[in-house]
Design an enzyme around this catalytic site. Structure first.
Site, PDB file in Angstrom:
ATOM      1  N   GLU A  82      60.068  32.339  27.974  1.00  0.00           N
ATOM      2  CA  GLU A  82      59.500  32.458  26.646  1.00  0.00           C
ATOM      3  C   GLU A  82      60.664  32.777  25.711  1.00  0.00           C
ATOM      4  O   GLU A  82      61.405  33.734  25.960  1.00  0.00           O
ATOM      5  CB  GLU A  82      58.487  33.607  26.657  1.00  0.00           C
ATOM      6  CG  GLU A  82      57.631  33.624  25.434  1.00  0.00           C
ATOM      7  CD  GLU A  82      56.675  34.807  25.416  1.00  0.00           C
ATOM      8  OE1 GLU A  82      56.471  35.443  26.468  1.00  0.00           O
ATOM      9  OE2 GLU A  82      56.156  35.095  24.331  1.00  0.00           O
TER      10      GLU A  82
ATOM     11  N   ARG B 227      60.326  40.382  41.710  1.00  0.00           N
ATOM     12  CA  ARG B 227      61.359  40.412  40.671  1.00  0.00           C
ATOM     13  C   ARG B 227      62.627  41.057  41.195  1.00  0.00           C
ATOM     14  O   ARG B 227      62.575  41.922  42.063  1.00  0.00           O
ATOM     15  CB  ARG B 227      60.915  41.287  39.498  1.00  0.00           C
ATOM     16  CG  ARG B 227      59.686  40.850  38.783  1.00  0.00           C
ATOM     17  CD  ARG B 227      59.310  41.910  37.763  1.00  0.00           C
ATOM     18  NE  ARG B 227      60.164  41.860  36.595  1.00  0.00           N
ATOM     19  CZ  ARG B 227      59.941  41.027  35.580  1.00  0.00           C
ATOM     20  NH1 ARG B 227      58.928  40.207  35.596  1.00  0.00           N
ATOM     21  NH2 ARG B 227      60.741  41.018  34.538  1.00  0.00           N
TER      22      ARG B 227
ATOM     23  N   LYS C 267      63.389  42.067  29.369  1.00  0.00           N
ATOM     24  CA  LYS C 267      63.667  41.544  28.036  1.00  0.00           C
ATOM     25  C   LYS C 267      63.177  42.494  26.960  1.00  0.00           C
ATOM     26  O   LYS C 267      63.738  42.594  25.900  1.00  0.00           O
ATOM     27  CB  LYS C 267      62.907  40.227  27.880  1.00  0.00           C
ATOM     28  CG  LYS C 267      63.782  39.038  27.963  1.00  0.00           C
ATOM     29  CD  LYS C 267      63.138  37.750  27.534  1.00  0.00           C
ATOM     30  CE  LYS C 267      61.681  37.576  27.774  1.00  0.00           C
ATOM     31  NZ  LYS C 267      61.290  36.166  27.927  1.00  0.00           N
TER      32      LYS C 267
HETATM   33  P1  ATP Z   1      60.697  40.279  30.827  1.00  0.00           P
HETATM   34  O1  ATP Z   1      59.789  41.050  31.704  1.00  0.00           O
HETATM   35  O2  ATP Z   1      62.131  40.607  30.965  1.00  0.00           O
HETATM   36  O3  ATP Z   1      60.232  40.207  29.398  1.00  0.00           O
HETATM   37  P2  ATP Z   1      59.473  37.779  31.324  1.00  0.00           P
HETATM   38  O4  ATP Z   1      58.950  37.576  32.693  1.00  0.00           O
HETATM   39  O5  ATP Z   1      58.493  38.065  30.274  1.00  0.00           O
HETATM   40  O6  ATP Z   1      60.653  38.805  31.394  1.00  0.00           O
HETATM   41  P3  ATP Z   1      59.916  35.037  30.821  1.00  0.00           P
HETATM   42  O7  ATP Z   1      60.655  34.427  29.709  1.00  0.00           O
HETATM   43  O8  ATP Z   1      58.453  34.881  30.873  1.00  0.00           O
HETATM   44  O9  ATP Z   1      60.300  36.562  30.830  1.00  0.00           O
HETATM   45  O10 ATP Z   1      60.571  34.648  32.200  1.00  0.00           O
HETATM   46  C1  ATP Z   1      60.787  33.330  32.621  1.00  0.00           C
HETATM   47  C2  ATP Z   1      60.769  33.296  34.119  1.00  0.00           C
HETATM   48  O11 ATP Z   1      61.710  34.210  34.673  1.00  0.00           O
HETATM   49  C3  ATP Z   1      59.399  33.704  34.655  1.00  0.00           C
HETATM   50  O12 ATP Z   1      59.011  32.740  35.611  1.00  0.00           O
HETATM   51  C4  ATP Z   1      59.637  35.047  35.270  1.00  0.00           C
HETATM   52  O13 ATP Z   1      58.782  35.227  36.372  1.00  0.00           O
HETATM   53  C5  ATP Z   1      61.112  34.997  35.673  1.00  0.00           C
HETATM   54  N1  ATP Z   1      61.686  36.341  35.687  1.00  0.00           N
HETATM   55  C6  ATP Z   1      61.721  37.221  34.659  1.00  0.00           C
HETATM   56  N2  ATP Z   1      62.284  38.390  35.050  1.00  0.00           N
HETATM   57  C7  ATP Z   1      62.620  38.246  36.357  1.00  0.00           C
HETATM   58  C8  ATP Z   1      63.235  39.096  37.337  1.00  0.00           C
HETATM   59  N3  ATP Z   1      63.623  40.338  37.052  1.00  0.00           N
HETATM   60  N4  ATP Z   1      63.434  38.607  38.581  1.00  0.00           N
HETATM   61  C9  ATP Z   1      63.067  37.352  38.879  1.00  0.00           C
HETATM   62  N5  ATP Z   1      62.487  36.493  38.007  1.00  0.00           N
HETATM   63  C10 ATP Z   1      62.262  36.926  36.758  1.00  0.00           C
HETATM   64 MG    MG Z   2      56.782  36.511  30.595  1.00  0.00          MG
END
Ligand code: ATP
Ligand code: MG
Length: 559
Positions: A36, A262, A272
């Site tokens: 996102e 994660r 993020k």
């Molecule tokens: P955050 O929790 O940091 O805001 P998010 O999951 O909302 O991260 P996205 O932009 O939705 O951020 O993430 C894109 C992809 O990266 C998703 O498929 C998510 O599952 C994966 N992802 C995000 N953080 C991690 C992590 N710490 N380890 C592995 N994969 C991750």
């Molecule tokens: Mg997300």
């Protein structure tokens, strides 16, 4: 490396992909990385990128880079740019498969209309607060909204008017009609569309209703023909909704969702949402701040994409909670830089040395190999003269027994040069040591034959005063004082390590380093791996970041 990673490099998801290809369930694997654009990518995303793009590459499939841009209020072009830069820096190529959830807004809208027609979705006039109230709790079922049985024609009309912009934000939502008593909260008539009168960075003002994450994500996956929709474990409870949506609609493909845990990294935070809070005056600055575990921060810090990919391969993919030691990441970085970084000498805390028996005005040029194991990297010239600088910590007036560096009356070898003896210690009025007066043994020049090989216990690095290049060097330490700063209810900003950045502004480098280009790596002998800062460093005015020390410095943090 763990129970779920039985074959080297072969995790449970790759096993599923391999089985699906072998059984003919899929002819070609198609994955996607769906960030996102509401923040910068971090090391956790690197794990997901390596997994999705890695699987596509290894199994001859395709991987989409899909920007999940369904919330115009939080998304920005700057994040989009940084995401693309980060993924391609990591070494992955999406080719023509750069897509956006917003590419499918029209199709998503049609899917919503189809659900309404099928009696599977309704327009609800409850307020956000009422919807929360009606939803129930984990132990109590929810209640049906009074609008749940609204006739199809009325739903179609209201939804069309939502789209036409007749209502303010929050007046109505479109909800799936599933089961308000489901033990899975995600199935209690989740919202599919909301009104949001906001300009979108791609579709402008074409829409004032936007699809919710689950709806948009599922339909995007299906439209792209994703075979394995890989996400993190917090989406496990969303999988029944994902499948419900696929069940109701006629879509060109039937993706399956798989979840993995994660990545969490000790002594830092990766969310993020929490990282921006650190970007405040007095904390750490900028989108590519070298202390943050973001992709562009790590690049600036001097981690190579190869090292990060190696790390992502080594941590494995499982369903277990994963808290990885920083020392693992750093050992990947160190191994990579040991191969690629030419050696050089730099003095970070200079102490002047005068060789009293070296003729005044004389200088000479010594030759030093650039890499001990890679002769193809060649050698460089090292000027030598009567005045030198050594590291302050390499001299002790009253050292303990095993101190093999310089002491009064003691000898040490200067790397690539001569053996010197400390004859006199010069102090200022406050008693601080300001200079060492030494003699050198002219017969001990490195590489010049038998007598040169006279052995002394210690070898130290140095630079010649007349040719030294002044530089700023930035030393980094762990960002937080605790392993899980974001665990629990604490204010993690209070746990920031005040010593996580140390700037040394009067360092002295051997002259060859003056020409370093931003991004060039070196091993400063005995000090660690350093990179010329890609933002602040200029030829003639170098600024170096310490990428990583030569040895694991995390043991003390754990002990
Ligand atoms: P955050 O929790 O940091 O805001 P998010 O999951 O909302 O991260 P996205 O932009 O939705 O951020 O993430 C894109 C992809 O990266 C998703 O498929 C998510 O599952 C994966 N992802 C995000 N953080 C991690 C992590 N710490 N380890 C592995 N994969 C991750
Ligand atoms: Mg997300």
């Amino acid at each position: 490396m763990t129970a779920d990673t039985d074959i080297a490099g072969h995790d449970f998801i790759r096993q599923i992909v391999a089985d699906d290809l072998a059984s003919g369930r899929h002819a070609r694997v198609v994955t996607r990385f769906p960030p996102e654009p509401n923040g910068f990518l971090h090391v956790g995303h690197a794990k997901s990128i390596c997994l999705n793009f890695g699987i596509a590459a290894e199994f001859g499939g395709l991987c989409y880079l899909r920007l999940d841009d369904t919330n115009p209020v939080k998304e920005e072009q700057a994040y989009v740019d940084a995401i693309l830069e980060g993924v391609s820096w990591l070494g992955f190529d999406w080719g023509p498969r750069l897509t956006h959830a917003s590419d499918y807004f029209e199709a998503m809208h049609d899917c919503a209309v189809a659900l309404i027609r099928a009696g599977k979705a309704y327009v609800d006039g409850l307020s956000a607060e009422q919807i929360r109230e009606y939803r129930g709790t984990l132990t109590e079922p929810g209640r049906n909204s009074p609008d749940r049985e609204r006739p199809v024609e009325e739903n179609l009309d209201l939804f069309a008017r939502m789209r036409a912009g007749e209502f303010p934000d929050g007046r109505y939502v479109l909800r799936a009609k599933i089961d308000m008593a489901s033990p899975n909260m995600n199935l209690r008539d989740p919202a599919l569309y909301r009104i949001r009168r906001a300009s979108h960075q791609r579709t402008g003002d074409a829409w004032c209703i936007y699809p919710m994450y689950d709806f948009a994500h599922t339909i995007s996956d299906a439209l792209e023909g994703i075979t394995h929709s890989i996400c993190t474990l917090e989406f496990e409870d969303h999988r029944p909704l994902y499948e419900w949506i696929l069940d109701q609609l006629e879509l060109p493909a039937r993706p399956r969702q798989y979840e993995f845990s994660r990545l969490n990294l000790a002594y830092t935070v990766t969310s993020k949402r929490t990282l921006p809070e650190l970007i405040e005056p007095g904390h750490v600055s900028g989108g590519d701040a070298p202390r943050l575990p973001r992709l562009l921060g790590m690049r600036r810090r001097g981690y190579s994409p190869e090292a990060l990919r190696d790390f992502c391969g080594r941590i494995g993919v499982t369903k277990k909670e994963q808290l990885i030691e920083m020392s693992l990441l750093e050992s990947c970085v160190r191994e990579d830089l040991n191969q690629r970084a030419p050696r050089a000498m730099a003095v970070l805390d200079p102490l002047k040395v005068v060789l009293t028996n070296y003729p005044e005005g004389q200088v000479e040029t010594l030759v030093a190999a650039n890499h001990p194991e890679r002769p193809e990297l060649g050698s460089r010239e090292l000027p030598f003269g009567r005045e030198l600088y050594i590291e302050r910590a390499d001299f002790m007036e009253d050292p303990p027994k095993k101190f093999f560096r310089l002491r009064p009356g003691g000898e040490v070898r200067l790397r690539f040069a001569y053996i010197i003896r400390c004859e006199e210690v010069v102090k200022d009025a406050q008693g601080n040591i300001v200079e060492l007066r030494c003699t050198y043994d002219a017969d001990t020049r490195s590489g010049s034959g038998a007598s040169a090989e006279r052995k002394v216990k210690g070898t130290i690095h140095w630079v010649a005063a007349h040719a030294a290049q002044r530089a700023e060097v930035r030393l980094y330490d762990r960002l937080f004082t605790e392993e899980r700063p974001d665990a629990g209810e604490r204010d993690f900003k209070a746990l920031l390590n005040p010593a996580s950045l140390e700037r040394r502004e009067a360092c002295l480098l051997e002259p060859a380093l003056a020409a370093a280009a931003p991004g060039d790596w070196f091993q400063f002998e005995r000090l660690g791996y350093f990179v010329a800062d890609r933002v602040d460093s200029r030829p003639g005015q170098p600024v170096f970041n310490r990428v990583v020390g030569l040895r694991d410095s995390w043991a003390r943090a754990r002990g």
